[in-house]
Scaffold this motif. Structure first.
Motif, PDB file in Angstrom:
ATOM      1  N   VAL A   1       0.833  -1.198   0.000  1.00 31.75           N
ATOM      2  CA  VAL A   1       0.000   0.000   0.000  1.00 31.75           C
ATOM      3  C   VAL A   1       0.874   1.257   0.000  1.00 31.75           C
ATOM      4  O   VAL A   1       0.569   2.244  -0.661  1.00 31.75           O
ATOM      5  CB  VAL A   1      -0.958  -0.014   1.207  1.00 31.75           C
ATOM      6  N   LYS A   2       1.972   1.174   0.721  1.00 34.05           N
ATOM      7  CA  LYS A   2       2.896   2.307   0.744  1.00 34.05           C
ATOM      8  C   LYS A   2       3.427   2.570  -0.669  1.00 34.05           C
ATOM      9  O   LYS A   2       3.460   3.699  -1.144  1.00 34.05           O
ATOM     10  CB  LYS A   2       4.052   1.972   1.696  1.00 34.05           C
TER      11      LYS A   2
ATOM     12  N   GLY B   1       0.861   4.209  -2.780  1.00 30.45           N
ATOM     13  CA  GLY B   1       0.741   5.625  -2.447  1.00 30.45           C
ATOM     14  C   GLY B   1       1.806   6.449  -3.148  1.00 30.45           C
ATOM     15  O   GLY B   1       1.543   7.538  -3.659  1.00 30.45           O
ATOM     16  N   MET B   2       3.001   5.910  -3.199  1.00 31.11           N
ATOM     17  CA  MET B   2       4.083   6.635  -3.863  1.00 31.11           C
ATOM     18  C   MET B   2       3.813   6.779  -5.357  1.00 31.11           C
ATOM     19  O   MET B   2       4.022   7.834  -5.935  1.00 31.11           O
ATOM     20  CB  MET B   2       5.405   5.905  -3.654  1.00 31.11           C
TER      21      MET B   2
END
Ligand SMILES: Nc1ncnc2c1ncn2[C@@H]1O[C@H](COP(=O)(O)OP(=O)(O)OP(=O)(O)O)[C@@H](O)[C@H]1O
Ligand SMILES: [Mg+2]
Lengths: 765, 270
Positions: free
Chosen positions: B204-205, B208-209
């Motif tokens: 998920v990180k 997001g990026m």
């Protein structure tokens, strides 16, 4: 050179200062034997260093002969630059020390040019860091590593390691680490409980005042920075374990360039070791200095910037030594420097930038309000309409009391502003922007709201008088476009204003002459273009085909049952038909096109139009020119849906050379026009005679990059840009600007009328 | 003339689909359903629009008939046509007609892809008339209260730029979808991709990026769907770096510099 001559030169370089004769002679003496060229280069530095520090200047002259044994003349300015930086950051002693000891160290960094250049990794690392940061950060080369929160600065080249893979990793670590300070809030520490608040002026950082309040600010600053580096390390371990794992294998040379006799140096050296090692090392290293619970907080990632600030006085008192100068310990390459002044400046700039955006949004919102409400809001302005804009006191504005704090409080509460007793609710876009602003800066200065009101007032005024101006100029409106600034990899907002104008219609035999001249070619073109009028389409009720036409079959079956002769047209066939193309021709009307180029352009347009009429593709023609960003011009010749009649022909005849070539705005406008068009293929074909260029700074790389970006925007919008350039030879920048295969250059302008339809044909079939 | 009975049961969703509620979308949809209003779902690709419809259909216990729109979709593809069966002409209901007759939910996915002359057939269905004229049969069907029409589109698709006509648009209750909030997305990726929480968190990180790279030329970042797919690959023992490359990075772009930057993100995170 004689000593007298050298001294004389020295005096003239430092005038009006009159330094002591002996000092001058002492430092100039060694140069008597030096050759003139070298002398000249060395003396050139005197006016640079002297005003900064006289002692440093003498020191420079003392050290220069020795330094030049290791440095080349070209490397000298860089060496001086580094020394000056050190002086500004850490004072005279350190700078002197650098000059004495540092030549070899400095060299080892400069030498072995097998290093890795920032320029070569920027393309990869810029999107990387922007993704990581989820923010439009910039990357800029600098002598030192640091960040001002909107830009990350790093050395132009890295050759700490022999292997460029490792150097790359270091770059990556540098940027990630610098972002880490931003993400961890290192620059925005607030006063911990019981700490002095200092006079907190708008835009000034508490942290800076705090660190400056120590007798030895550099020591306090380095302590804080080191503690924050620990926090960042822990944060990155959690956030980006992959990177930290890779980095832990980097063989950082932990050589200790400075004498280790003093406590501060020992402290910094040991904790730095922890920064490059793993967590357990760090724990052991921190233990002697922090309480166990403080260690825990730091190592578990629970510490805040306030914790670091709180620790500074205690560590400072144990490390500070009145009898010994603090010689700053060089930071690790990825730590860089803490430059709070740069942070303050950058935040001010950022605030103004966001403020401007806010003003635009807010003014736009004002203009959507009912006349009555708007008048009410602006009534103060009307009262003293002599002045331009509003003074802050002119508008009685009551901000919702929670307005300034909503950022921390209830996010769901709607933002409300009251101006002249008119309550204003923010539309979603404005609201989310305002919240972003509040998050970043804590409060929104009222001046932004007043200037938005002022702007809206102007807008209203302009709207009122707009009608009277008519007739004088055939302007049909103005559109504002952003411009791409490659240096900062971002847009200059609302930078260019593009005026939409009509070309006058002129009666002239131009069209008839052209058609006569190219009679044969026109016929051939018409024929060729006729052949292109096709695209795939299913046609029903065919004798043979790829699929059964069920409707026809059913009908035929019913017919058979009814005893009627049945049809044998029962198939569907794929047929070429229906070109669904919309194209805009943008014609360069800059001054350089005068003469044959202009004639050729116009003739080509005539032939194109003739051919296009047969083909049935929708096409529009616009000319562009202008001067400066405030007056870019787009001339209408033919709208996309307009028919090719007398008026269009007369306008083509009146295309003539005008001013400059700012390509960005017309391309952006064409993109916007085509975005509203529903067509399978949408094309922008630009006809120009060379580089984009305007009267102001729209030149060279800037102009090329903006044009390139405008074309990219078109591509992103699903539009194919294509450029026909009339030039004697192809240039490197063309491919860069248009992309390979997206342009063609025509070296003989007389061939253009023939080439253009040909090009269009290949492009669209 | 005969009409062919079509089996509706296969459109009925019997098991509760996994759907993580992100806001008031369920209440809104239920209220729209109760009031006979059509739904418009907008949002980027792979953010759960289809899944939401499945969940809604299950909750309402109505069959869900989905049509993926494309530019060759004709009115008869939606309404129905005659076919020949054993020498006889038989009428086959199109999905829309079928849904109207059965009181099902008809979901037109990516409606902007359909030509405008096709989308107009839903106009009388999508306003208070709730009618569907079937011209070839000479019938005018009135939709029962159980029937619902919903459409979806992705406003971020700049390349298509075909927008809905205002007259189409202004018939719907619109629900805007976006990527789930990080915590929710983690839960979804765990659930659907079958991965551990920690891995889901990192995926998920990464997503997001990638979603903040508009200026750098990435129009749309990694969708929840891609994360799930990457998760699934790792479940089969494919190494996480490879999984991210093939399931997230490569599908996003062809630009070498951008790919390299994305790759750097992956190597930083994992
Ligand atoms: N809120 C959610 N609850 C459960 N699963 C979800 C949710 N959001 C997304 N997903 C997961 O993401 C996947 C993709 O979602 P879905 O197919 O519904 O996307 P979509 O919005 O219809 O995309 P497209 O526009 O490309 O059709 C689903 O298969 C599901 O696994
Ligand atoms: Mg879907």
């Amino acid at each position: 050179m004689k000593l007298a001559a050298l001294s004389e030169q020295f005096y003239s370089l430092v005038s009006p200062d009159i330094p002591n004769e002996w000092d001058v002679e002492e430092v100039m003496e060694p140069f008597i034997e030096t050759n003139d060229k070298v002398c000249e280069v060395i003396l050139e530095h005197i006016p640079v260093i002297w005003p900064v520090s006289h002692s440093l200047c003498y020191d420079f002259l003392r050290q220069a002969p020795e330094a030049l044994k290791h440095l080349s003349l070209e490397q000298l300015p860089h060496w001086v630059g580094v020394a000056l930086d050190i002086y500004e950051n850490d004072g005279l002693r350190t700078a002197q020390r650098f000059m004495q000891d540092g030549v070899e160290n400095h060299l080892s960094r400069l030498k072995g040019s097998g290093g890795l250049a920032l320029a070569s990794v920027e393309k990869r690392l810029l999107p990387y860091i922007r993704g990581i940061a989820r923010d439009e950060l910039q990357i800029v080369p600098a002598r030192e590593t640091y960040t001002d929160t909107s830009t990350l600065y790093a050395p132009e080249e890295i050759n700490l390691f022999h292997n460029n893979e490792q150097n790359f990793l270091l770059y990556k670590l540098i940027f990630t680490y610098q972002w880490g300070y931003i993400a961890c809030g290192s620059f925005l520490a607030r006063a911990p409980e019981g700490f002095p608040l200092f006079s907190n002026r708008e835009d000034s950082l508490w942290l800076r005042a705090f660190l400056d309040s120590f007798t030895n600010p550099p020591l306090a600053r380095d302590i804080y920075h080191l503690l924050e580096s620990i926090r960042v390390k822990i944060f990155l371990h959690k956030e980006l374990p992959g990177l930290m794992r890779a980095v832990s294998k980097l063989p950082f040379p932990l050589d200790l360039p400075l004498p280790m006799k003093n406590k501060a140096n020992l402290f910094f050296a040991s904790i730095q070791q922890g920064l490059t090692g793993d967590k357990t090392d760090l724990y052991t290293l921190l233990q002697p200095h922090l309480t166990p619970s403080e260690c825990q907080r730091f190592l578990h990632g629970e510490a805040t910037p306030q914790d670091s600030a709180r620790l500074v006085p205690r560590l400072y008192s144990t490390l500070h030594n009145k009898d010994q100068d603090y010689i700053p310990f060089p930071p690790l390459p990825f730590q860089g420097r803490l430059k709070l002044r740069s942070v303050e400046t950058a935040r001010k700039v950022q605030k103004e930038k966001m403020g401007e955006q806010f003003v635009d949004l807010m003014a736009a919102h004002f203009l959507t309000l009912s006349q009555e409400k708007l008048k009410n809001i602006l009534k103060d302005e009307e009262r003293d309409s002599g002045g331009s804009g509003l003074a802050e006191s002119d508008v009685s504005m009551i901000m919702d009391s929670e307005f300034a704090q909503t950022a921390d409080q209830d996010k769901a509460a709607p933002l409300l502003v009251t101006i002249n007793n008119e309550e204003l609710e923010f539309p979603p876009e404005l609201e989310s922007f305002t919240r972003k602003f509040l998050d970043e800066f804590g409060q929104l200065p009222t001046r932004f709201i007043t200037s938005a009101a002022g702007k809206a007032g102007e807008g209203m005024l302009r709207g009122d008088v707009g009608g009277q101006e008519e007739g004088e100029q055939q302007s049909t409106g103005t559109v504002v476009y952003d411009e791409w600034d490659y240096r900062r990899q971002g847009y200059r907002k609302n930078w260019c204003s593009l005026q939409l104008k009509e070309l006058p219609q002129v009666h002239s035999p131009f069209i008839r002459n052209t058609l006569d001249k190219y009679h044969g070619l026109t016929l051939r073109l018409r024929h060729q273009f006729e052949m292109m009028r096709s695209q795939e389409r299913f046609v029903k009720r065919q004798r043979e085909g790829d699929d059964i036409d069920f409707d026809a079959l059913v009908e035929s079956l019913s017919d058979t049952q009814a005893g009627l002769p049945s049809s044998d047209r029962l198939f569907i066939r794929l047929k070429q038909d229906e070109r669904d193309i919309a194209v805009l021709f943008l014609v360069d009307m800059s001054n350089s096109t005068s003469g044959w180029v202009n004639t050729a352009l116009k003739e080509s347009l005539v032939l194109m139009s003739e051919a296009m009429e047969v083909l049935g593709d929708r096409y529009g023609i616009y000319g562009f020119s202008g001067m400066r960003r405030s007056r870019c011009e787009l001339f209408h010749v033919k709208h996309l849906t307009e028919s090719y009649g007398e008026r269009v022909k007369e306008r083509i005849s009146s295309i003539g050379p005008s001013e400059y070539t700012r390509m960005g705005p017309p391309i952006r406008h064409a993109t916007r026009l085509l975005q509203e068009v529903d067509a399978k293929v949408r094309l922008i074909i630009t006809l120009t005679d060379g580089k984009p260029e305007d009267y102001d700074d729209y030149k060279g790389d800037y102009a090329i990059e903006d044009t390139r970006h405008a074309l990219l925007e078109a591509k992103v919008a699903g539009i194919h840009p294509f450029c026909i350039t009339i030039d004697h030879q192809a240039h490197d920048y063309m491919e860069h600007m248009y992309g390979p295969a997206n342009y063609i250059f025509v070296d003989n302008v007389r061939k253009l009328p023939l080439r253009m339809p040909e090009i269009y044909r290949t492009l669209t079939s | 003339m005969k009409t062919v009975e079509q089996r509706l049961e296969e459109h009925l969703i019997t098991a509760e689909p996994y759907y993580l509620v992100s806001g008031t979308e369920i209440e809104i949809a239920l209220s729209a359903y109760k009031n006979g209003l059509p739904l418009l779902l907008k949002g980027p690709t792979g953010c759960g629009k289809t899944r939401f419809m499945q969940y809604l259909a299950w909750k309402l216990q109505r069959p869900l008939i989905t049509v993926s729109c494309h530019d060759d979709l004709s009115t008869s593809d939606l309404v129905g046509r005659y076919l020949i069966r054993s020498g006889e002409a038989v009428w086959i209901d199109g999905p829309l007609t079928l849904a109207v007759r059965a009181g099902a939910i008809c979901y037109l996915d990516e409606i902007v892809e359909a030509r405008k002359d096709t989308t107009v057939v839903i106009h009388p269905l999508a306003d208070d008339r709730r009618e569907l004229p079937v011209e070839k049969l000479g019938e005018l069907l009135t939709a029962p209260p159980e029937f619902m029409i919903s459409v979806s589109y992705n406003p971020g698709y700049q390349s298509v730029l075909k927008d809905l006509k205002p007259s189409t648009r202004q018939r719907f209750v619109a629900i805007s979808f976006d990527y789930p909030l990080p915590d929710q997305e983690v839960e979804i990726v765990c659930q659907e991709g079958g991965v551990e929480k920690e891995l889901a968190h990192s995926l998920v990180k990464l997503a997001g990026m990638t979603r903040s790279l508009k200026e750098s030329g990435l129009a749309e970042g990694a969708s929840t769907r891609l994360l799930i797919q990457a998760g699934k690959l790792t479940q089969d023992g494919i190494d996480i770096h490879t999984a991210c490359r093939v399931a997230i990075i490569e599908p996003l772009s062809d630009d070498p510099e951008l790919l390299a930057a994305l790759q750097e993100m992956v190597s930083s995170i994992f």
